[in-house]
Motif scaffolding. Structure first.
Motif, PDB file in Angstrom:
ATOM      1  N   ASP A 176     -24.179  -2.937  44.603  1.00  0.00           N
ATOM      2  CA  ASP A 176     -23.388  -3.832  43.767  1.00  0.00           C
ATOM      3  C   ASP A 176     -21.931  -3.677  44.211  1.00  0.00           C
ATOM      4  N   THR A 236     -16.756  -0.403  37.713  1.00  0.00           N
ATOM      5  CA  THR A 236     -15.612  -1.063  37.062  1.00  0.00           C
ATOM      6  C   THR A 236     -15.237  -0.417  35.735  1.00  0.00           C
ATOM      7  N   GLN A 260     -15.557 -14.049  40.607  1.00  0.00           N
ATOM      8  CA  GLN A 260     -14.316 -13.913  39.820  1.00  0.00           C
ATOM      9  C   GLN A 260     -13.513 -12.650  40.069  1.00  0.00           C
ATOM     10  N   GLY A 281     -22.141 -11.654  38.698  1.00  0.00           N
ATOM     11  CA  GLY A 281     -22.630 -10.351  39.134  1.00  0.00           C
ATOM     12  C   GLY A 281     -24.024 -10.068  38.609  1.00  0.00           C
ATOM     13  N   THR A 282     -24.240 -10.367  37.338  1.00  0.00           N
ATOM     14  CA  THR A 282     -25.522 -10.007  36.729  1.00  0.00           C
ATOM     15  C   THR A 282     -26.674 -10.847  37.276  1.00  0.00           C
TER      16      THR A 282
HETATM   17  N1  PMP Z   1     -21.267  -5.096  38.369  1.00  0.00           N
HETATM   18  C1  PMP Z   1     -20.001  -4.694  38.280  1.00  0.00           C
HETATM   19  C2  PMP Z   1     -19.562  -3.518  39.094  1.00  0.00           C
HETATM   20  C3  PMP Z   1     -19.116  -5.391  37.451  1.00  0.00           C
HETATM   21  O1  PMP Z   1     -17.854  -5.009  37.348  1.00  0.00           O
HETATM   22  C4  PMP Z   1     -19.569  -6.511  36.723  1.00  0.00           C
HETATM   23  C5  PMP Z   1     -18.655  -7.312  35.825  1.00  0.00           C
HETATM   24  N2  PMP Z   1     -17.571  -6.678  35.337  1.00  0.00           N
HETATM   25  C6  PMP Z   1     -20.901  -6.868  36.853  1.00  0.00           C
HETATM   26  C7  PMP Z   1     -21.718  -6.149  37.681  1.00  0.00           C
HETATM   27  C8  PMP Z   1     -21.459  -8.035  36.105  1.00  0.00           C
HETATM   28  O2  PMP Z   1     -20.892  -9.205  36.580  1.00  0.00           O
HETATM   29  P1  PMP Z   1     -20.852 -10.521  35.669  1.00  0.00           P
HETATM   30  O3  PMP Z   1     -20.015 -10.194  34.496  1.00  0.00           O
HETATM   31  O4  PMP Z   1     -20.243 -11.543  36.583  1.00  0.00           O
HETATM   32  O5  PMP Z   1     -22.250 -10.844  35.321  1.00  0.00           O
END
Ligand code: PMP
Length: 382
Positions: A163, A138, A188, A63-64
């Motif tokens: 996002d 989240t 994931q 995500g990041t």
């Molecule tokens: N955005 C949201 C809404 C998330 O829930 C998360 C991870 N929990 C992220 C970004 C970041 O993703 P990652 O941990 O795969 O980098």
């Protein structure tokens, strides 16, 4: 030790997905890998309900990395607006702080989301090159009304980014119909693949802003990844930096299963399980973190605790065979837990989770009505 993983990602992964990555001799130029990547790119478009006009990207990280790659569309001094409902909305602020852009922000209290009125007002006052939303926050389980927000601001902002890390594959997501420029997620979460990949779809409008001169670093400059995506989609191997080959095979299998189920069916299944879990929480006498019912998400439910400590609940419920997630919003630290219900969750998982939670909370001395949660979940499901 049989355990049900009701977490916020990684989630429970189907064996056929895991087996798809068990390969001892696949090079990154092999036909097998190129085929898997090619079909993944097509499936990513389907996942986000994007059409051929959208450019899909599958990049390492998660995500990041997908979030940070958005800097590829920005130039020095650009104005950016971050709409944040919690920890992951705030992540955009932390990212942009590292780059030479001018950032404004609209913030909601824990459990709430930023109202559309204030967003509209803000974008009318100043011209923003890019705005970011978090579809499902989240940290609290709050869903932001993306379609409605985008409708209001489309004419005022150049690039609209969402996002969808905790929404894509479980909530209604329509990149094309909603006119979103960049929708992103991670492998994931609701897709049910292992961590390791960030997925994005990018509109034609946004692709016009993908210029050589941008503020991105090297690894996450999508200019470097674009020839790989284009080559792979044409069935030709391409290299910028070594892709996590085995994870891509797993992603491709997970995306196939998503497609087999059908995105509408998948959303309905998530909706049903989420509803059953919330019914159980309220039935036993607890509150969810999300304040407004229209913002309840299909993927994450925050559960407010009255007397007991979150860390004790998490440690004890594992002994009952269920793993949950900690609450991470700083203003509610220690006061809540999160139930993740995404991927391949079923109504049975909801019943098991609620019953294990009731037993655990009762044992720890929480003020709940034992049995009432399961009863409410069962009534909801029948
Ligand atoms: N955005 C949201 C809404 C998330 O829930 C998360 C991870 N929990 C992220 C970004 C970041 O993703 P990652 O941990 O795969 O980098």
């Amino acid at each position: 030790n049989k355990k049900l993983l009701m977490h916020v990602g990684p989630v429970d992964i189907y064996e056929e997905v895991l087996y798809a990555g068990l390969k001892n001799n696949v090079g990154f130029t092999s036909e097998e890998f190129v085929n898997a990547f090619q079909s993944s790119l097509k499936r990513v478009r389907y996942l986000f309900q994007a059409d051929q006009t959208y450019q899909p990207f599958i990049i390492p990280g998660g995500g990041t990395s997908a979030m940070e790659s958005v800097t590829s569309f920005l130039s020095r001094g650009d104005k950016v607006l971050v709409v944040t409902n919690g920890v992951f909305g705030d992540r955009w602020l932390n990212i942009f702080k590292k780059y030479p852009v001018e950032v404004d922000c609209l913030k909601a209290d824990a459990g709430d989301y930023v109202g559309i009125e204030s967003i509209r007002e803000k974008v009318k006052q100043k011209h923003y090159k890019l705005i970011t939303f978090t579809h499902v926050e989240t940290s609290t389980g709050v869903r932001h009304p993306i379609k409605e927000s985008v409708e209001e601001i489309r004419d005022y902002v150049d690039i609209i980014v969402v996002d969808g890390v905790s929404s894509v594959g479980a909530e209604e997501v329509k990149a094309k119909d909603w006119n979103v420029d960049i929708y992103l997620t991670a492998s994931q979460k609701a897709i049910g693949a292992p961590p390791g990949l960030g997925l994005l779809v990018v509109s034609e409008n946004a692709m016009k802003n993908l210029k050589g001169e941008n503020i991105a670093g090297y690894y996450l400059d999508l200019n470097n990844w674009l020839p790989v995506m284009r080559g792979m989609e044409e069935g030709k191997s391409a290299y910028f930096s070594t892709l996590p080959v085995h994870t891509v095979f797993m992603l491709n299998e997970a995306l196939k299963l998503v497609q087999d189920e059908g995105i509408e069916n998948r959303i309905k299944r998530h909706e049903k399980v989420a509803g059953a879990i919330r019914a159980g929480i309220e039935g036993m006498g607890l509150n969810v973190v999300a304040k407004k019912p229209e913002a309840y998400s299909n993927t994450v439910t925050g559960v407010m605790l009255k007397k007991v400590k979150a860390q004790d609940v998490l440690a004890e419920i594992v002994k009952e065979g269920v793993e949950l997630a900690p609450g991470v919003h700083p203003s509610l630290q220690g006061k809540y837990i999160r139930i993740g219900h995404m991927g391949w969750v079923t109504p049975n998982d909801a019943v098991v989770t609620i019953s294990a939670l009731e037993r655990t909370l009762k044992r720890l001395g929480e003020d709940i009505k034992i049995g009432e949660g399961v009863k409410a979940t069962q009534s909801y499901l029948s």
